[in-house]
Design an enzyme around this catalytic site. Structure first.
Site, PDB file in Angstrom:
ATOM      1  N   SER A   1      38.344  40.879  38.961  1.00  0.00           N
ATOM      2  CA  SER A   1      39.001  39.760  38.278  1.00  0.00           C
ATOM      3  C   SER A   1      40.383  39.468  38.857  1.00  0.00           C
ATOM      4  CB  SER A   1      39.143  40.053  36.782  1.00  0.00           C
ATOM      5  OG  SER A   1      37.896  40.024  36.141  1.00  0.00           O
ATOM      6  N   GLN A   2      40.806  38.238  38.694  1.00  0.00           N
ATOM      7  CA  GLN A   2      42.156  37.816  39.044  1.00  0.00           C
ATOM      8  C   GLN A   2      43.154  38.707  38.288  1.00  0.00           C
ATOM      9  OE1 GLN A   2      42.813  33.792  37.865  1.00  0.00           O
ATOM     10  NE2 GLN A   2      44.956  33.747  38.455  1.00  0.00           N
TER      11      GLN A   2
END
Length: 206
Positions: free
Chosen positions: A55-56
């Site tokens: 994930s970011q």
């Protein structure tokens, strides 16, 4: 590079110093293949194989902040993925149970993460149904986009517990925080739009 990433996340609104310190401490590049290390400290999601992503960093921080973790909290993570989110949760003192649908990723991360000193309780299976045998939880964090709100997960929260989950279609979702007020009452708050890979399983995307 890590300092610049933290500065960027702060500029986007993350305030919990404990999360920022955890992200500063944890080398995100350890979760990347060597040829992609240059991407590790960019604020973006990145493929990790098997159709999944790490994930970011902002998203990791945002979801973690919504959980309001206290040391010793029992947290269920649905979607182990690379193990980065689980490691951040453990840096905050959480007792982490993490379940992964994809067997290849499950085996890879279960082998890899303890090498960094992080030993959550690993499970392979259908996270869309939670992990009822170890419930109840102080918090549940879902790191994949769900088509609907799985009631099974709400049932597995302690009273006062929080469920953080992105709900929408297979391209974009709204982040929700549900808090279990009592056995019959839930409060719900919607936050920004995000884009996660689809949640797989019986209560997710088939």
């Amino acid at each position: 590079m890590r300092k610049l990433l933290i500065k960027e996340i702060v500029a986007k609104g993350i305030k919990d110093r404990r999360i920022l310190d955890a992200m500063m401490k944890l080398p995100r590049h350890f979760f990347f293949d060597d040829i992609f290390v240059s991407h590790a400290y960019e604020d973006k999601a990145f493929p990790i194989g098997q159709g999944q992503t790490i994930s970011q960093p902002y998203t990791v921080a945002f979801q973690t902040e919504l959980l309001e973790i206290q040391p010793g909290d029992k947290i269920l993570e649905i979607g182990t993925g690379s193990g980065y989110q689980a490691a951040i949760l453990m840096e905050l003192g959480a007792d982490v149970y993490t379940i992964e649908y994809n067997e290849v990723l499950y085996k890879k991360t279960k082998s890899f993460l303890p090498n960094l000193g992080y030993r959550p309780k690993f499970f392979h299976g259908d996270g869309s149904k939670g992990l009822p045998q170890h419930a109840p939880y102080d918090g549940i964090i879902v790191t994949a986009g769900a088509p609907t709100l799985p009631q099974d997960l709400v049932k597995q929260l302690k009273v006062g517990g929080k469920l953080i989950i992105p709900v929408g279609n297979d391209k974009t979702q709204v982040m929700y925080r549900l808090k279990k007020i009592d056995e019959n009452k839930i409060s719900k708050k919607a936050f920004n739009n995000f884009s996660f890979v689809p949640l797989r399983g019986e209560k997710g995307w088939k």
